[in-house]
Design an enzyme around this catalytic site. Structure first.
Site, PDB file in Angstrom:
ATOM      1  N   TYR A 142     -13.709  60.133  -4.178  1.00  0.00           N
ATOM      2  CA  TYR A 142     -14.726  59.265  -4.769  1.00  0.00           C
ATOM      3  C   TYR A 142     -14.110  57.908  -5.050  1.00  0.00           C
ATOM      4  O   TYR A 142     -13.034  57.816  -5.657  1.00  0.00           O
ATOM      5  CB  TYR A 142     -15.248  59.873  -6.072  1.00  0.00           C
ATOM      6  N   ASP A 237      -6.338  54.355  -4.496  1.00  0.00           N
ATOM      7  CA  ASP A 237      -7.320  54.318  -5.576  1.00  0.00           C
ATOM      8  C   ASP A 237      -6.778  55.171  -6.722  1.00  0.00           C
ATOM      9  O   ASP A 237      -6.859  56.398  -6.693  1.00  0.00           O
ATOM     10  CB  ASP A 237      -8.675  54.834  -5.086  1.00  0.00           C
ATOM     11  N   LYS A 267     -10.502  53.444 -15.805  1.00  0.00           N
ATOM     12  CA  LYS A 267     -10.339  54.503 -16.803  1.00  0.00           C
ATOM     13  C   LYS A 267      -9.245  54.162 -17.830  1.00  0.00           C
ATOM     14  O   LYS A 267      -9.495  53.349 -18.700  1.00  0.00           O
ATOM     15  CB  LYS A 267     -10.161  55.851 -16.100  1.00  0.00           C
TER      16      LYS A 267
HETATM   17  C1  LIG Z   1     -14.084  57.129 -11.694  1.00  0.00           C
HETATM   18  C2  LIG Z   1     -13.576  56.730 -10.354  1.00  0.00           C
HETATM   19  C3  LIG Z   1     -14.048  55.584  -9.683  1.00  0.00           C
HETATM   20  C4  LIG Z   1     -15.217  54.792 -10.183  1.00  0.00           C
HETATM   21  O1  LIG Z   1     -14.982  54.186 -11.393  1.00  0.00           O
HETATM   22  P1  LIG Z   1     -16.243  53.731 -12.313  1.00  0.00           P
HETATM   23  O2  LIG Z   1     -15.605  52.989 -13.435  1.00  0.00           O
HETATM   24  O3  LIG Z   1     -16.937  55.000 -12.713  1.00  0.00           O
HETATM   25  O4  LIG Z   1     -17.111  52.872 -11.453  1.00  0.00           O
HETATM   26  C5  LIG Z   1     -13.423  55.209  -8.515  1.00  0.00           C
HETATM   27  N1  LIG Z   1     -12.391  55.927  -8.009  1.00  0.00           N
HETATM   28  C6  LIG Z   1     -11.922  57.030  -8.617  1.00  0.00           C
HETATM   29  C7  LIG Z   1     -10.770  57.769  -8.017  1.00  0.00           C
HETATM   30  C8  LIG Z   1     -12.516  57.487  -9.793  1.00  0.00           C
HETATM   31  O5  LIG Z   1     -12.082  58.620 -10.362  1.00  0.00           O
END
Ligand SMILES: *Cc1c(COP(=O)(O)O)cnc(C)c1O
Length: 432
Positions: A142, A237, A267
């Protein structure tokens, strides 16, 4: 005082599904979402005044526990000086320096408000830098909900049973090649065929949005090798893993063995406030406007409250914090395995440093999205509700990692552990 179901009814009348993000709904586990009134340390309190041990941690940010007094004080002090200026602040430079100190490859950093924006910008930057259009992502990873990255995008969609999203033009995903995670032959084959057109490979260097699926030995190294050989960029990411699984994220945890061109963070870096970042080599980051031709902007980017929360969080997240989170995860993972084994529940528990998740009803390690989707979500539903009844709030989906914090000490973990045998028995008797 109100009940969760009254709160849910009121919210549902004015908010789709009653939630501001679909992963918060109890769609796959059934029942009524817990409406949170407040949180403190390792605990949540719902609108009815009931207390829970929290194992969601705001989906990652709460590594210090909720409402850490020094983080709250930093945000309050910042708020007293103004909520947003639309002008640069020195605090942004300070946070960028803290990021760079931990991850020196993030030589320059641009702040945005969400991980979605960070990943979207990383892709645009890679396309701008290479003059190429194709982006490779892995099924089950994701990277936020931008059009180009919403193909085979893991937990949120998997939980809802959706293959992808309506409203995403075919043209937007036509430039996205989706490859199975941990499959060296598949990624080699994509580079053999289209290598000269690929701008970037974006990956979760340890996947944690299809359940926790660590990289196979050598897989991230192979991504570096192939991208370098074909003039494409490698994007790590680390929105979820960054500053959570080690002081320098997964990159630090894997021993700095792989040097990606770009990182995305979110996060933990925002300490619970809306803040995320793109980091990387100076000459790449300087392709962003106003220095370079790749446009990116944000009214609330680098917001002073969010920046203050991020600075306080990174300053407080020292070696002791990571040692506590690691110890909590090690203990809880082994207690969960023991309880499920004792109850005869077939499962595989997988870890990536302090992140772990359980795959229900499978008997072999899960290496990719296809095998993750073979799990028996029914067993999790029963387990989840038994835990919730006992006052333990787990992620409301079998495709999510369990998140612990530095304040999940033995007393807190004892409460979780005490609830495990009954939940394991509930899972055993509900298997489909
Ligand atoms: C949570 C997440 C995102 C998206 O971040 P948001 O602040 O929810 O838009 C992107 N990449 C990874 C790996 C994530 O866990």
């Amino acid at each position: 005082m109100t009940s969760n179901s009254e709160a849910f009814d009121r919210a549902r009348a004015v908010i789709p599904g009653g939630v501001s993000s679909p992963v918060r709904a109890f769609g796959s586990v059934g029942g009524t979402p817990v409406f949170v009134a407040r949180a403190d340390g390792a605990h949540l309190y719902d609108v009815a005044g009931r207390e829970y041990v929290d194992v969601v941690g705001s989906w990652g940010p709460a590594i210090l526990g909720h409402a850490h007094p020094e983080v709250v004080a930093a945000v309050q002090a910042a708020a007293a000086h103004g909520l947003s200026f639309g002008a640069p602040t020195l605090a942004e430079a300070e946070l960028a320096e803290l990021v760079r100190d931990r991850v020196p490859l993030a030589r320059k950093v641009r702040f945005v408000s969400t991980g979605t924006e960070a990943c979207m910008t990383a892709v645009r930057l890679a396309r701008g830098a290479t003059g190429r259009d194709l982006v490779v992502k892995f099924a089950g990873c994701y990277h936020g909900h931008s059009d180009a990255l919403l193909a085979a995008a893991g937990s949120g969609l998997a939980t809802a049973g959706l293959p992808g999203s309506a409203g995403v033009p075919a043209a937007a995903t036509a430039q996205t090649l989706v490859v199975p995670y941990n499959d060296p032959d598949a990624i080699r084959e994509v580079f053999d065929r289209r290598g000269a057109e690929i701008a970037a490979v974006i990956t979760e260097p340890a996947a944690a949005n299809m359940g926790v699926v660590p990289p196979a030995p050598g897989f991230n190294e192979l991504l570096r090798e192939l991208t370098a050989a074909h003039g494409a960029l490698l994007v790590y990411d680390e929105v979820l893993t960054g500053f959570r699984v080690s002081p320098a994220g997964w990159w630090g945890h894997e021993g700095r063995a792989v040097a990606p061109d770009l990182f995305t963070f979110g996060k933990v870096v925002g300490g619970g406030m809306p803040l995320a970042a793109i980091g990387g080599r100076a000459e790449l980051l300087d392709l962003l406007a106003p220095v370079g031709p790749v446009y990116q902007a944000g009214t609330l980017s680098g917001n002073p409250l969010a920046t203050a929360a991020g600075i306080a969080t990174l300053r407080l997240a020292d070696g002791d914090v990571y040692a506590r989170v690691d110890a909590a995860a090690t203990r809880l993972a082994s207690e969960v395995t023991a309880a499920l084994t004792a109850a005869g529940v077939p499962h595989v528990l997988q870890s990536a440093a302090s992140l772990f998740s359980v795959f229900w009803g499978v008997d072999a390690p899960v290496r990719d999205y296809a095998s993750a989707q073979r799990q028996d979500a029914g067993a999790y539903r029963a387990f989840f509700h038994s835990m919730l009844d006992a006052g333990v709030a787990l992620p409301p989906s079998a495709y999510e990692a369990w998140f612990l914090s530095a304040v999940h000490d033995d007393a807190v973990l004892d409460r979780i552990v005490a609830a495990l045998p009954a939940a394991a028995r509930a899972a055993a008797s509900s298997r489909s």
